[in-house]
Design an enzyme around this catalytic site. Structure first.
Site, PDB file in Angstrom:
ATOM      1  N   ASP A 126       0.913  -1.336   0.110  1.00 40.88           N
ATOM      2  CA  ASP A 126       0.134   0.274  -0.023  1.00 40.88           C
ATOM      3  C   ASP A 126       0.819   1.257   0.004  1.00 40.88           C
ATOM      4  O   ASP A 126       0.907   1.836   0.971  1.00 40.88           O
ATOM      5  CB  ASP A 126      -1.032  -0.063   1.196  1.00 40.88           C
ATOM      6  CG  ASP A 126      -1.769   1.059   1.330  1.00 40.88           C
ATOM      7  OD1 ASP A 126      -1.930   1.856   0.132  1.00 40.88           O
ATOM      8  OD2 ASP A 126      -2.507   1.320   2.374  1.00 40.88           O
TER       9      ASP A 126
ATOM     10  N   CYS B 185      -3.266   4.482  -4.040  1.00 42.48           N
ATOM     11  CA  CYS B 185      -3.630   5.784  -4.002  1.00 42.48           C
ATOM     12  C   CYS B 185      -3.489   6.605  -5.356  1.00 42.48           C
ATOM     13  O   CYS B 185      -3.661   7.676  -5.324  1.00 42.48           O
ATOM     14  CB  CYS B 185      -3.405   6.513  -2.708  1.00 42.48           C
ATOM     15  SG  CYS B 185      -1.474   6.801  -2.607  1.00 42.48           S
TER      16      CYS B 185
END
Ligand code: SAH
Length: 458
Positions: free
Chosen positions: A388, A415
């Site tokens: 992540d 993201c």
């Protein structure tokens, strides 16, 4: 070589039809194949625009007259939307936003990852009220007309737009920020001036625990001590109901980076707490924590589903922050190893494992691209690996180690779909197959896109 000439020049007024949205929420129209980016135009809309700037491969326009309106266009509810740089898609219906995010991921899968056929599912949006979701406000402080102001930077500038209400903030953050502003002003705390590098208060950060209601205020100042420091802290403790922590961070550099190295608790606890599902998290000032607590549950559930754990697996959680995903995974794995670069976050992660009586998770501070290769050298491998990373994506050294270690599944939480697509191509070339991609809307009203991808070893 022929010299490139753009089909339009500055100040031309042209009629165009927007075909697409950029990742910054600008409408894209083409004149003879030459893209013009114009704020506040939506795909399908015909508009008269003025060219404000031309570059080699593209131009920027300003909307003059909207000739036909998209059925997805809505009235932006925020009065400062057109000036503020915080939101980009308030003029697009929520449903339209979700479709646009899915399309953006799909386009990148095709163009960058060269995976035109990979399933990209419809974006999972917020079920109700895609507003007031941010648990953290981070506001620059400055001075305008002799008054202390704090708010958002105007689009593409460092001019501060003073703000009382932000429609994507949890209401408590607005309230707290107004009190900090008013008290700092009343006590004569000097706002920081970027140009002269003088003054005191640079930024104010507030974070609320959605489930606990606990509140942390972080004051970021240029110098360790400043006039009225004690008075300010005591005023905040009196005026802010529910306040549990006041933290001080010192940043004496001439920089855009918000935080400095030194952090001290001035009053109350060092952390606030928040629950996601059944797990309770302690969060300190410097630790990353997902800003939309409602959608974080959706995102982590998806990551867990894609990990397909049976209880037998060793799992590595790279870029683990305060151990959020790690502890979700630990409930269904044999052991989870988390790695994260911010030491304070790793301290939080260890506390969080204890807090939830989870004993099969261990954490190490350091760069994932250094720590994981070391683990691999020392015999620590993973059956399932979760990453992540921040916006810039995974380091090549980490991708190389993944491809050597060969976990049977990789779950990539991202993201930034552009770096996700880039890294998926590397992993595809290194023996992985991207099974599916699920966008999850963590940032309604903005053009930020979050997505989870599941990969299996071919
Ligand atoms: N999975 C966590 C954090 C994701 S944000 C969560 O959902 O809460 C990305 C995290 O990567 C941040 O905590 C950041 O501090 C960390 N980070 C940035 N660069 C890193 C690196 N090179 N190695 C390890 N962690 C890094």
């Amino acid at each position: 070589m022929s010299k490139f000439t753009a089909p339009v020049k500055k100040n031309d007024v042209v009629e165009v039809t927007a075909e697409d949205l950029t990742h910054e929420g600008l409408g894209v129209a083409k004149v003879d194949g030459y893209p013009i980016f114009t704020p506040n135009t939506l795909p399908g809309e015909k508009a008269e625009i003025r060219v404000v700037k031309t570059q080699k491969g593209y131009a920027f326009g300003r909307l003059q007259t909207l000739i036909s309106e998209s059925p997805d266009r809505v009235e932006p509810p925020c009065p400062i939307y057109s000036r503020c740089g915080g939101c980009q898609t308030q003029h697009l219906s929520y449903d339209g936003q979700l479709r646009a995010k899915q399309k953006q991921v799909k386009d990148l899968m095709k163009k960058v990852a060269k995976l035109p056929d990979v399933p990209v599912h419809p974006t999972i949006g917020m079920d109700e009220h895609p507003w007031n979701y941010r648990n953290k406000a981070q506001m620059p402080v400055g001075e305008q007309d002799g008054k202390l102001v704090a708010g958002f930077y105007a689009k593409r500038t460092h001019e501060i737009i003073d703000m009382d209400h932000c429609l994507i903030q949890q209401e408590k953050n607005d309230e707290v920020l107004q009190i900090v502003k008013a008290e700092a002003e009343r006590l004569g705390v000097r706002p920081y001036d970027e140009k002269t590098h003088k003054g005191t208060l640079r930024h104010v950060m507030t974070r609320v625990g959605r489930t606990s209601g606990e509140i942390m205020v972080v004051l970021i100042t240029r110098t360790p001590s400043f006039p009225q420091k004690e008075a300010l802290v005591s005023a905040l403790t009196e005026k802010i109901s529910g306040l549990t922590s006041v933290v001080h961070n010192i940043n004496n550099k001439r920089t855009n980076v918000i935080f400095g190295e030194e952090t001290n608790t001035l009053w109350g606890a060092d952390v606030i707490y928040d629950n996601i599902g059944d797990i309770r998290f302690a969060i300190s000032a410097r630790s990353f924590y997902q800003i939309n607590s409602v959608q974080t549950k959706v995102l982590y559930d998806k990551a867990l589903e894609y990990a397909q754990l049976t209880g037998e697996e060793n799992v590595i959680d790279a870029y683990c922050g305060i151990g959020t995903i790690s502890l979700f995974l630990a409930q269904q794995a044999k052991h989870v190893y988390g790695v994260e670069i911010v030491p304070e976050a790793i301290e939080d992660a260890k506390v969080n494992a204890k807090l939830n009586n989870i004993s099969n998770a261990t954490f190490e501070a350091g760069p994932a691209e250094v720590v994981i290769p070391n683990w691999y050298k020392n015999g620590i491998t993973a059956d399932v690996l979760v990453v992540d990373p921040p916006r810039k994506g995974c380091d090549q050294a980490l991708l190389d180690t993944i491809m050597a270690m060969k976990p049977k599944r990789v779950v990539y939480v991202s993201c930034n779909p552009a770096t996700l697509a880039r890294d998926l191509r590397v992993l595809e070339d290194g023996g992985y197959k991207t099974v599916k991609v699920q966008p999850v809307d963590m940032f309604p009203q903005t053009s930020h896109v979050e997505a989870v991808a599941m990969l299996t070893l071919k």
